[in-house]
Design an enzyme around this catalytic site. Structure first.
Site, PDB file in Angstrom:
ATOM      1  N   ASP A 156       0.875  -1.170   0.000  1.00  0.00           N
ATOM      2  CA  ASP A 156       0.000   0.000   0.000  1.00  0.00           C
ATOM      3  C   ASP A 156       0.905   1.210   0.000  1.00  0.00           C
ATOM      4  OD1 ASP A 156      -2.508   1.216  -0.066  1.00  0.00           O
ATOM      5  OD2 ASP A 156      -2.458   1.605   2.077  1.00  0.00           O
ATOM      6  N   LYS A 178      12.442   7.416 -12.264  1.00  0.00           N
ATOM      7  CA  LYS A 178      11.460   7.357 -11.150  1.00  0.00           C
ATOM      8  C   LYS A 178      11.540   6.002 -10.442  1.00  0.00           C
ATOM      9  CE  LYS A 178       6.732   7.127  -9.717  1.00  0.00           C
ATOM     10  NZ  LYS A 178       5.307   6.978 -10.001  1.00  0.00           N
TER      11      LYS A 178
HETATM   12  P1  IMP Z   1      -1.817   2.216  -4.164  1.00  0.00           P
HETATM   13  O1  IMP Z   1      -0.636   1.813  -3.397  1.00  0.00           O
HETATM   14  O2  IMP Z   1      -1.759   1.774  -5.580  1.00  0.00           O
HETATM   15  O3  IMP Z   1      -3.098   1.882  -3.465  1.00  0.00           O
HETATM   16  O4  IMP Z   1      -1.733   3.819  -4.243  1.00  0.00           O
HETATM   17  C1  IMP Z   1      -2.685   4.671  -3.641  1.00  0.00           C
HETATM   18  C2  IMP Z   1      -2.611   6.068  -4.221  1.00  0.00           C
HETATM   19  O5  IMP Z   1      -1.401   6.710  -3.801  1.00  0.00           O
HETATM   20  C3  IMP Z   1      -2.590   6.145  -5.740  1.00  0.00           C
HETATM   21  O6  IMP Z   1      -3.902   6.127  -6.258  1.00  0.00           O
HETATM   22  C4  IMP Z   1      -1.935   7.509  -5.950  1.00  0.00           C
HETATM   23  O7  IMP Z   1      -2.865   8.543  -5.779  1.00  0.00           O
HETATM   24  C5  IMP Z   1      -0.933   7.577  -4.806  1.00  0.00           C
HETATM   25  N1  IMP Z   1       0.397   7.077  -5.259  1.00  0.00           N
HETATM   26  C6  IMP Z   1       1.033   5.952  -4.834  1.00  0.00           C
HETATM   27  N2  IMP Z   1       2.228   5.819  -5.454  1.00  0.00           N
HETATM   28  C7  IMP Z   1       2.325   6.878  -6.287  1.00  0.00           C
HETATM   29  C8  IMP Z   1       3.331   7.283  -7.208  1.00  0.00           C
HETATM   30  O8  IMP Z   1       4.373   6.641  -7.420  1.00  0.00           O
HETATM   31  N3  IMP Z   1       3.082   8.437  -7.875  1.00  0.00           N
HETATM   32  C9  IMP Z   1       1.957   9.172  -7.701  1.00  0.00           C
HETATM   33  N4  IMP Z   1       0.978   8.831  -6.879  1.00  0.00           N
HETATM   34  C10 IMP Z   1       1.162   7.687  -6.153  1.00  0.00           C
END
Ligand code: IMP
Length: 206
Positions: free
Chosen positions: A70, A175
């Site tokens: 997460d 990145k």
């Molecule tokens: P998850 O880990 O995919 O659930 O990420 C949750 C949210 O965090 C995503 O929908 C993005 O809004 C934000 N997020 C996580 N990692 C990134 C990244 O590398 N770049 C930009 N936003 C991120």
């Protein structure tokens, strides 16, 4: 060979994580290969809780070791919001653009030197008798208007320390070599290497 389930259906994320775990002596399958597994609600109050919740549920359903993560953005001036609510900061089913607009609105009166932020990722591995967490951080700052078209989420607003470009202006190679996910999964790869090399009893068939 040991199978590990990667708890994601997002093709970009799966590709990125697999490249960080390359070389391990195991076979990865993702939730894209397992359509029968239901969506798991991420309703924990920390990244740790959410990552563990996903890995535990998938392990519980499949009895196969599971790896979940997460992640999100923490902004110092906002008491670390949006945090675990990063995906739904502006509400349920909103676009990345809606979230970015909300973030810029909340930071409107905050001067550049107080716009420190960090991305955080927690990875969780759950297997018989094992729960292991790793964390990765990427520190930087939030700029005043979006720049760049690569990446996703808050990338157009985030400039990592040591760079002048936003995550959305940097190449995915750069990145992915400095990101929060890179740090969390590189640490997890080190743990999994040892885990996979440790001899284990096969599960008893009672
Ligand atoms: P998850 O880990 O995919 O659930 O990420 C949750 C949210 O965090 C995503 O929908 C993005 O809004 C934000 N997020 C996580 N990692 C990134 C990244 O590398 N770049 C930009 N936003 C991120």
């Amino acid at each position: 060979m040991q199978t590990i389930i990667l708890a994601s259906r997002n093709p970009g994320k799966i590709r990125e994580i697999l490249s960080l775990l390359a070389g391990l002596e195991c076979r990865f399958v993702s939730l894209s290969d397992l359509p029968e597994i239901p969506e798991i609600a991420e309703d924990g109050s920390t990244f740790e809780e959410n990552a563990l919740l996903k890995a535990r549920q998938i392990f519980g359903l499949t009895q196969t070791p599971a790896l979940a993560d997460d992640s999100g953005l923490e902004v110092g001036a906002l008491d670390n919001r949006p945090g675990v609510r990063s995906a739904r900061y502006a509400g349920e089913n909103v676009s990345y653009d809606d979230n970015n607009k909300k973030l810029l609105g909340e930071l409107a009166r905050i001067p550049p030197r107080h716009r420190r932020a960090r991305f955080r990722c927690v990875a969780a591995f759950v297997a018989p008798g094992v729960e292991h967490l790793t964390e990765g951080l990427c520190r930087g700052r939030i700029i005043e208007s979006p720049r760049g078209y690569n990446g996703f989420g808050y990338d157009p607003l985030f400039v990592p320390d040591g760079y002048l470009q936003t995550f959305a202006e940097l190449s995915s190679e750069i990145k992915n070599s400095i990101s929060h996910r890179h740090h969390a999964f590189t640490a997890m790869a080190g743990y999994l290497k040892e885990y996979l090399e440790t001899p284990r009893q096969p599960p008893s068939s009672q």
